[in-house]
Design a protein around this motif. Sequence first.
Motif, PDB file in Angstrom:
ATOM      1  N   ARG A 113       0.838  -1.206   0.000  1.00 28.92           N
ATOM      2  CA  ARG A 113       0.000   0.000   0.000  1.00 28.92           C
ATOM      3  C   ARG A 113       0.869   1.251   0.000  1.00 28.92           C
ATOM      4  O   ARG A 113       1.893   1.306   0.668  1.00 28.92           O
ATOM      5  N   ASP A 114       0.433   2.262  -0.740  1.00 30.15           N
ATOM      6  CA  ASP A 114       1.117   3.566  -0.784  1.00 30.15           C
ATOM      7  C   ASP A 114       2.583   3.447  -1.170  1.00 30.15           C
ATOM      8  O   ASP A 114       3.405   4.279  -0.788  1.00 30.15           O
ATOM      9  N   ALA A 115       2.912   2.414  -1.919  1.00 31.95           N
ATOM     10  CA  ALA A 115       4.285   2.259  -2.385  1.00 31.95           C
ATOM     11  C   ALA A 115       4.562   3.229  -3.529  1.00 31.95           C
ATOM     12  O   ALA A 115       3.656   3.668  -4.243  1.00 31.95           O
ATOM     13  N   TYR A 116       5.825   3.544  -3.696  1.00 32.24           N
ATOM     14  CA  TYR A 116       6.267   4.396  -4.797  1.00 32.24           C
ATOM     15  C   TYR A 116       6.708   3.486  -5.934  1.00 32.24           C
ATOM     16  O   TYR A 116       7.566   2.615  -5.740  1.00 32.24           O
ATOM     17  N   ILE A 117       6.150   3.689  -7.112  1.00 22.44           N
ATOM     18  CA  ILE A 117       6.518   2.852  -8.248  1.00 22.44           C
ATOM     19  C   ILE A 117       6.552   3.716  -9.494  1.00 22.44           C
ATOM     20  O   ILE A 117       5.721   4.613  -9.683  1.00 22.44           O
ATOM     21  N   GLY A 118       7.575   3.495 -10.323  1.00 18.62           N
ATOM     22  CA  GLY A 118       7.695   4.366 -11.482  1.00 18.62           C
ATOM     23  C   GLY A 118       8.668   3.865 -12.524  1.00 18.62           C
ATOM     24  O   GLY A 118       9.389   2.884 -12.329  1.00 18.62           O
ATOM     25  N   LEU A 119       8.651   4.579 -13.642  1.00 16.92           N
ATOM     26  CA  LEU A 119       9.575   4.319 -14.733  1.00 16.92           C
ATOM     27  C   LEU A 119      10.608   5.446 -14.776  1.00 16.92           C
ATOM     28  O   LEU A 119      10.269   6.620 -14.669  1.00 16.92           O
ATOM     29  N   ALA A 120      11.864   5.050 -14.934  1.00 18.81           N
ATOM     30  CA  ALA A 120      12.964   5.996 -15.104  1.00 18.81           C
ATOM     31  C   ALA A 120      13.943   5.383 -16.088  1.00 18.81           C
ATOM     32  O   ALA A 120      13.888   4.168 -16.362  1.00 18.81           O
TER      33      ALA A 120
END
Length: 648
Positions: free
Chosen positions: A361-368
Motif C-alpha cells: 500500500r502507498d508504495a512508490y513505483i515508477g519508470l525511469a
Amino acid sequence: MASQAVQLRIEDTHVVMDNGILQVYLSNPAGFVTGIKYNGIDNLLEPNSKNNDRGYWDVVWSEAGSAGTTGTFEKIVGTSFNVITENEEQVEISFTRKWDPSLKGKLAALNIDKRYVMLRDSSGFYSYAIFEHLKEWPAFNIPQIRTVYKLRKDKFHYMVVSDNRHRFMPLFEDRLPPRGQELFPPEAVLLVDPVEPEFKGEVDDKYQYSCENKDLKVHGWISSQPKTDPAIGFWVIIPSNEFRSGGLVKQNLTSHAGPYSLSMFLSAHYAGEDIVLKLQPNEAWKKVFGPTFVYLNTLSEGDDSLQLWEDAKYQMNEEVESWPYDFPASEDFQKSSQRGSVSGMLLVRDRYVSDECIIARDAYIGLAPPGEAGSWQRECKGYQFWTRTDEEGYFSIDNIRTGDYNLYAWVPGFIGEYWNNAILTITPGCEIDFGNIIYEPPRNGPTLWEIGIPDRSAAEFYVPDPNPKYINKFFVNHPDKFRQHGLWERYADLYPNEDLIYTIGVSDYRKDWFFAHVTRKQKDGSYRGTTWQIKFNLDDVEASGIYKLRLALASANLSELQVRVNNPKQDPPLFTTGVIGKDNAVARHGIHGLYWLFNIDVLALLLKKGVNTIFLTQIVASEPLPSPQIQGIMYDYIRLEGPNPFFP
C-alpha cells in the motif's frame, strides 16, 4: 459578456500577450518577462528591478571535469524572436538562443528555445523550454535549471507553500546588513533589526520552505492590499513531475523572501554532485522542461484572502488533469496520443513477516531511464513517471513518453527497493499490464531488534528544540519541527560529556535517538567525530551462524560511518562506508537526502551471550568545516537479524 480573443502586440523592444484578463510583457528578443498587468495593477513584478531580473530562465554550468555543484550562473538571453501560433484562441511565442564554438567558455553549450503560451479565457500564462546539446559540442556539467519570478515587494508579503506552511514573510531588505546577520550556512539570516518588528529575532532561510516533488505542485504569494482593494494571488503551478529529476521525494526550493517564486527543474539541493547533469564527450541530449503555469486570481472585497490558496489548489488539480497539455506547438512535447501506459499490482514477500504476500500500500513505483537499483535518485537527463499504489497495491501510470525505461519501486515499511532490469520500451498507444509484481526485500533471518521506521526519513527520531537565539517562530509547535535552524549544534548541548547510548528494550527512538549523527563542536570551536552505541542482550549466540546488520541511511554528507562490534578500538573496523554523500540535508532542514542501504555480515564469534554493543562512528570532522556543509548522516532504520534457521 463575450470573452476577448488572445492578442499579440509586437514592438521594437518588447512583445505583449493579452487576453483581456492579463497582459504579459516580454523583452524582445531576450525573452525576459518584464511585466504582468492584472486587475488594475500595472505590474505584479518588481518595477525597481532591471528588466532581466523580474522573470527569467537561468542555468548554472561548469566545465567538464569540474567538481561540486556550483559554476557559471547564466540568465538565458534569447537572440531571436518568433511567433509560433497566433489565433483568437492561443498565442505561442519563442525566444531562441543558438550556440556555436565561438561561444565556448562564454555560454553553456546549448541551444535553448524558451516558449510562452497564452490561452483564451485563461487567468495566467504558460512557459516551457527545450534544451538541446549536439553530439559534436563540448562536454560540460549542469547543476541547475529553473525559472524565477521576482514579485513587487510593496504588495506581496504573504507566502503560501502548503496547507500548513503559509505566513507573512520578512522583507528581502531585512536579510541585508545591518538589519540581518548572516549565520552558518550563509543562506540563514538572523533578523536583528527588521522593518517589521514582529520578525525581530527570527531566522529566515529559504531552505525552511523546501518541499518534496510529490507535494510541490503549487505555491506562491498573496498581496497585502489596502481594505479598499481586493487581494491578488500569484501562483506557480507545476502540473507534472516528468521533467523534474530525482523522483517524487526529491526536495526543491519553492518561494522565499524577496518575494521570489521558483520552478526548479534541475537542482543539486538535497542530492549534491550525484545529481549534477554531466554531458559526456560525443553525447547528444535534448529535454523539454515544462510547461509550468503562472496563475493569477483575486477576491471580492472583504473575503478571506486564503480563499485564493484554495482556488489555486483547485486550479492546480485542473492543470494536473489536463496533463499532458494539447496546446504546446513544439514537436518535442509529446501529446497524449503519442504516449503509452503501464499498470499492475505490487506485492511484498517477506516470510519473516507473513507467510502470505503482503499488499504494498502507498508504495512508490515508477519508470525511469535504465540504470541500477536506486539509480533514479541520481538520474537527471531523461524523464521519470511515478505514482503511488492504492489500498490494494494496484498502480496505473498513464501518459508515459516514448522511450526505454526500467521499472523501479520502494515500499514504506520495508528496506531496499524493487528494480526490474528488463528494458521496457514505451511506444505510442501501448498499454502494458505487468500483472502481479513481487518485491522481496533484503532478509536473511528473523528480526532480533530494530530502531526507527523504514520510510527513508529521519522524521520519527528525536528532533530537539532550537536554541532560543535562533528560532523561526512559525515552526514552533509545527509538525515540521526539523526545519528550525542550527539543530545540529544541539547535539553537543544534549550530550556534553559522552555520546549517545541507546539500549534496546529500554530506550525509545522517538526520544532517545538524535535525528542526525553529526560531529561534536568543541569549546575551542573545532569539531571531532562521534561514536554512538547500541546496547542489546542476546540470550544465546548461534556459534556457526552469520548475523546480519541492516543500516539504512536517510542522508549522508561528507561522512564515513564505521561499524564495530564489542570492541570500540577494533582495527580495521568490521565495516566502513568510506566517505559518502554530498546531499547536505542536515544543514538545509531536509530530514532526508539520498537513500543508502548497507548490509553487514556479523560473524557469531564477534558476539557473546548477554550484553553486546555495536559502535557506530561518524569519523570525518574536517577543520575548518567546508562551508556551507554540515558533516553527518541521518539514519532511516537499523535492524539486526539472527541467522537463517532454514539455511545453516
